[in-house]
Design a protein around this motif. Structure first.
Motif, PDB file in Angstrom:
ATOM      1  N   GLU A 298       0.833  -1.208   0.000  1.00 56.50           N
ATOM      2  CA  GLU A 298       0.000   0.000   0.000  1.00 56.50           C
ATOM      3  C   GLU A 298       0.868   1.259   0.000  1.00 56.50           C
ATOM      4  O   GLU A 298       0.577   2.228  -0.714  1.00 56.50           O
ATOM      5  CB  GLU A 298      -0.906  -0.018   1.237  1.00 56.50           C
ATOM      6  CG  GLU A 298      -1.943   1.081   1.250  1.00 56.50           C
ATOM      7  CD  GLU A 298      -2.933   0.933   2.382  1.00 56.50           C
ATOM      8  OE1 GLU A 298      -3.740   1.870   2.590  1.00 56.50           O
ATOM      9  OE2 GLU A 298      -2.924  -0.113   3.066  1.00 56.50           O
ATOM     10  N   ALA A 299       1.955   1.229   0.776  1.00 54.94           N
ATOM     11  CA  ALA A 299       2.834   2.397   0.853  1.00 54.94           C
ATOM     12  C   ALA A 299       3.561   2.642  -0.467  1.00 54.94           C
ATOM     13  O   ALA A 299       3.764   3.797  -0.871  1.00 54.94           O
ATOM     14  CB  ALA A 299       3.846   2.213   1.986  1.00 54.94           C
ATOM     15  N   LEU A 300       3.970   1.575  -1.150  1.00 52.21           N
ATOM     16  CA  LEU A 300       4.650   1.729  -2.438  1.00 52.21           C
ATOM     17  C   LEU A 300       3.710   2.342  -3.471  1.00 52.21           C
ATOM     18  O   LEU A 300       4.109   3.214  -4.248  1.00 52.21           O
ATOM     19  CB  LEU A 300       5.159   0.375  -2.925  1.00 52.21           C
ATOM     20  CG  LEU A 300       5.854   0.369  -4.295  1.00 52.21           C
ATOM     21  CD1 LEU A 300       7.107   1.242  -4.270  1.00 52.21           C
ATOM     22  CD2 LEU A 300       6.209  -1.057  -4.715  1.00 52.21           C
ATOM     23  N   ALA A 301       2.466   1.883  -3.489  1.00 51.43           N
ATOM     24  CA  ALA A 301       1.487   2.441  -4.420  1.00 51.43           C
ATOM     25  C   ALA A 301       1.284   3.928  -4.160  1.00 51.43           C
ATOM     26  O   ALA A 301       1.207   4.737  -5.092  1.00 51.43           O
ATOM     27  CB  ALA A 301       0.170   1.690  -4.305  1.00 51.43           C
ATOM     28  N   GLU A 302       1.237   4.297  -2.886  1.00 50.48           N
ATOM     29  CA  GLU A 302       1.026   5.706  -2.536  1.00 50.48           C
ATOM     30  C   GLU A 302       2.256   6.545  -2.864  1.00 50.48           C
ATOM     31  O   GLU A 302       2.143   7.661  -3.387  1.00 50.48           O
ATOM     32  CB  GLU A 302       0.697   5.821  -1.044  1.00 50.48           C
ATOM     33  CG  GLU A 302       0.402   7.242  -0.599  1.00 50.48           C
ATOM     34  CD  GLU A 302       0.000   7.322   0.865  1.00 50.48           C
ATOM     35  OE1 GLU A 302      -0.135   8.453   1.376  1.00 50.48           O
ATOM     36  OE2 GLU A 302      -0.180   6.263   1.495  1.00 50.48           O
ATOM     37  N   ALA A 303       3.454   6.002  -2.581  1.00 49.00           N
ATOM     38  CA  ALA A 303       4.682   6.771  -2.790  1.00 49.00           C
ATOM     39  C   ALA A 303       4.962   7.035  -4.257  1.00 49.00           C
ATOM     40  O   ALA A 303       5.513   8.084  -4.615  1.00 49.00           O
ATOM     41  CB  ALA A 303       5.867   6.029  -2.152  1.00 49.00           C
ATOM     42  N   THR A 304       4.601   6.096  -5.114  1.00 51.62           N
ATOM     43  CA  THR A 304       4.906   6.229  -6.543  1.00 51.62           C
ATOM     44  C   THR A 304       3.707   6.665  -7.373  1.00 51.62           C
ATOM     45  O   THR A 304       3.872   7.027  -8.537  1.00 51.62           O
ATOM     46  CB  THR A 304       5.416   4.891  -7.102  1.00 51.62           C
ATOM     47  OG1 THR A 304       4.380   3.898  -6.976  1.00 51.62           O
ATOM     48  CG2 THR A 304       6.657   4.424  -6.369  1.00 51.62           C
ATOM     49  N   GLY A 305       2.502   6.572  -6.790  1.00 52.93           N
ATOM     50  CA  GLY A 305       1.300   6.811  -7.577  1.00 52.93           C
ATOM     51  C   GLY A 305       1.056   5.710  -8.581  1.00 52.93           C
ATOM     52  O   GLY A 305       0.290   5.874  -9.537  1.00 52.93           O
ATOM     53  N   GLY A 306       1.679   4.561  -8.375  1.00 53.58           N
ATOM     54  CA  GLY A 306       1.631   3.482  -9.352  1.00 53.58           C
ATOM     55  C   GLY A 306       0.517   2.483  -9.140  1.00 53.58           C
ATOM     56  O   GLY A 306      -0.060   2.381  -8.060  1.00 53.58           O
ATOM     57  N   PHE A 307       0.230   1.739 -10.205  1.00 55.50           N
ATOM     58  CA  PHE A 307      -0.671   0.590 -10.142  1.00 55.50           C
ATOM     59  C   PHE A 307       0.222  -0.645 -10.083  1.00 55.50           C
ATOM     60  O   PHE A 307       1.011  -0.895 -10.993  1.00 55.50           O
ATOM     61  CB  PHE A 307      -1.575   0.537 -11.384  1.00 55.50           C
ATOM     62  CG  PHE A 307      -2.681  -0.473 -11.275  1.00 55.50           C
ATOM     63  CD1 PHE A 307      -3.980  -0.069 -11.009  1.00 55.50           C
ATOM     64  CD2 PHE A 307      -2.427  -1.834 -11.433  1.00 55.50           C
ATOM     65  CE1 PHE A 307      -5.014  -1.002 -10.912  1.00 55.50           C
ATOM     66  CE2 PHE A 307      -3.448  -2.770 -11.332  1.00 55.50           C
ATOM     67  CZ  PHE A 307      -4.740  -2.355 -11.070  1.00 55.50           C
ATOM     68  N   LEU A 308       0.115  -1.407  -9.002  1.00 54.58           N
ATOM     69  CA  LEU A 308       0.997  -2.541  -8.778  1.00 54.58           C
ATOM     70  C   LEU A 308       0.408  -3.835  -9.324  1.00 54.58           C
ATOM     71  O   LEU A 308      -0.794  -4.085  -9.189  1.00 54.58           O
ATOM     72  CB  LEU A 308       1.274  -2.723  -7.283  1.00 54.58           C
ATOM     73  CG  LEU A 308       2.374  -1.862  -6.647  1.00 54.58           C
ATOM     74  CD1 LEU A 308       2.137  -0.375  -6.854  1.00 54.58           C
ATOM     75  CD2 LEU A 308       2.498  -2.183  -5.154  1.00 54.58           C
ATOM     76  N   VAL A 309       1.259  -4.651  -9.928  1.00 52.49           N
ATOM     77  CA  VAL A 309       0.902  -6.028 -10.288  1.00 52.49           C
ATOM     78  C   VAL A 309       2.096  -6.906  -9.926  1.00 52.49           C
ATOM     79  O   VAL A 309       3.244  -6.452  -9.949  1.00 52.49           O
ATOM     80  CB  VAL A 309       0.580  -6.190 -11.794  1.00 52.49           C
ATOM     81  CG1 VAL A 309      -0.623  -5.351 -12.205  1.00 52.49           C
ATOM     82  CG2 VAL A 309       1.790  -5.852 -12.663  1.00 52.49           C
ATOM     83  N   GLY A 310       1.829  -8.151  -9.576  1.00 50.15           N
ATOM     84  CA  GLY A 310       2.928  -9.043  -9.259  1.00 50.15           C
ATOM     85  C   GLY A 310       2.513 -10.135  -8.311  1.00 50.15           C
ATOM     86  O   GLY A 310       1.335 -10.498  -8.230  1.00 50.15           O
TER      87      GLY A 310
END
Length: 375
Positions: free
Chosen positions: A144-156
């Protein structure tokens, strides 16, 4: 092997990783210097050799940058290798200016990820292809923090292995999150999520809870509600519910009916309480779901058909992350799960693995499949 004028993919199986890697390199064909990024997934038979495999492919193909991890199985276009020595590779002709590899992301370092990447400030969410350590209890918060920090959509997905949970992000890492940020402005893409279950009743409200124990739903004993929904045959022998019936936690604010699946871990006939693999708050929405092959196939076709409509043309390449409980364990033999994707979307270069948890947007899921298509 699958190739195109754009992305290229290859997969191979052999007890000797060097032989399998040689087959993969040959299957990719001659690559020019536009191919800068590679995705490498190996079964856990090759977990200890992931670094050597990456170095071999780097030298053989000329592709400089590699990310990937280990799974109990790997997959390619219309093909699955499960519980056997194998690897699957996708190489992408992406300019180095349009992606950035990161490794060992921890909460204290997230703010620095992507600070030197100009396109992160362009206002369009990047894609983050991420891999994680399943033993890290803080991983849901990190995602959740990575998505917020980068504004990215995560997949994996999370590594799945009976040995090392190694991740590859330029070099080998074995903790936290790692992966690659990709500019979605420069590289058009779409993603989809497919669930492995279907709801068997309406949404309920948890009215009395204690940690992960649901005491009452809608003011009634939770077990009474559960028995009513699963049907008379299962209600007579609740042991049959193991691996078949799950709890779904609807995602707040979702406009697609999205939900998180959690295991049933205990039933108390005397108190009428039901325990699940998640902390439950009073007022939280709860559903019960059935997990079977028919439900999973129906939802996989729904997801792929929706992606086909959105793609509206050629698919250049794809990545697929599926749960270890799916594949042959849910869909049956003969690469049925990946075969359905090929039936619905046609042939295109693809690589992926069977994970110990799947990542989509900013959440960690289970029993799902996450498909990303490059257009």
């Amino acid at each position: 092997m699958t190739t195109s004028n754009s992305f290229r993919a290859a997969h191979a199986s052999n007890p000797d990783w060097a032989v399998a890697a040689e087959h993969v390199a040959a299957g990719l064909g001659d690559l020019d210097d536009t191919y800068r990024l590679g995705f490498l997934y190996v079964s856990d038979s090759f977990a200890a050799s992931l670094e050597e495999i990456a170095a071999f492919l780097r030298q053989k193909t000329g592709v400089t940058h590699w990310v990937g991890t280990v799974g109990l199985g790997v997959c390619g276009a219309a093909f699955e290798y499960f519980d056997t020595p194998a690897m699957s590779v996708l190489v992408a002709p992406l300019a180095e200016s349009t992606f950035r590899i990161f490794r060992d992301a921890q909460s204290e370092t997230l703010s620095g990820i992507g600070q030197d990447v100009a396109w992160l400030s362009e206002g369009k969410s990047p894609l983050a292809v991420v891999h994680g350590d399943p033993t890290d209890e803080m991983l849901p918060q990190l995602i959740e923090a990575l998505a917020e920090a980068t504004g990215g959509f995560l997949v994996g997905g999370l590594s799945a292995s009976r040995g090392s949970h190694a991740q590859l992000a330029g070099e080998i890492v074995d903790s936290g999150l790692s992966g690659v940020l990709i500019s979605s402005a420069a590289n058009p893409l779409i993603t989809g999520l497919t669930q492995g279950c279907s709801p068997i009743g309406p949404t309920h409200v948890a009215t009395e809870t204690e940690h992960n124990v649901i005491v009452t739903l809608d003011g009634k004993p939770a077990l009474d509600v559960f028995r009513d929904e699963i049907g008379e045959e299962l209600a007579q022998d609740l042991r049959q519910c193991a691996g078949l019936i799950f709890v779904a936690l609807p995602v707040e604010g979702s406009d697609t009916g999205d939900y998180l699946l959690r295991n049933l871990i205990g039933i108390d006939p005397e108190s009428g309480a039901v325990a699940i693999g998640e902390h439950v708050e009073i007022g939280q929405s709860i559903m019960f779901c059935r997990r079977d092959q028919a439900s999973a196939e129906e939802d996989l076709r729904r997801m792929t058909r929706k992606l086909k409509q959105r793609a509206d043309g050629e698919i250049k390449g794809g990545l697929y992350f599926s749960c270890v409980a799916r594949g042959p364990n849910q869909f049956g033999p003969d690469s049925r799960e990946l075969g359905i994707i090929a039936e619905e979307l046609g042939a295109f270069p693809l690589a992926g693995f069977f994970a110990n948890g799947e990542i989509s947007h900013n959440r960690l899921y289970g029993y799902t499949g996450v498909l990303t298509l490059f257009l």
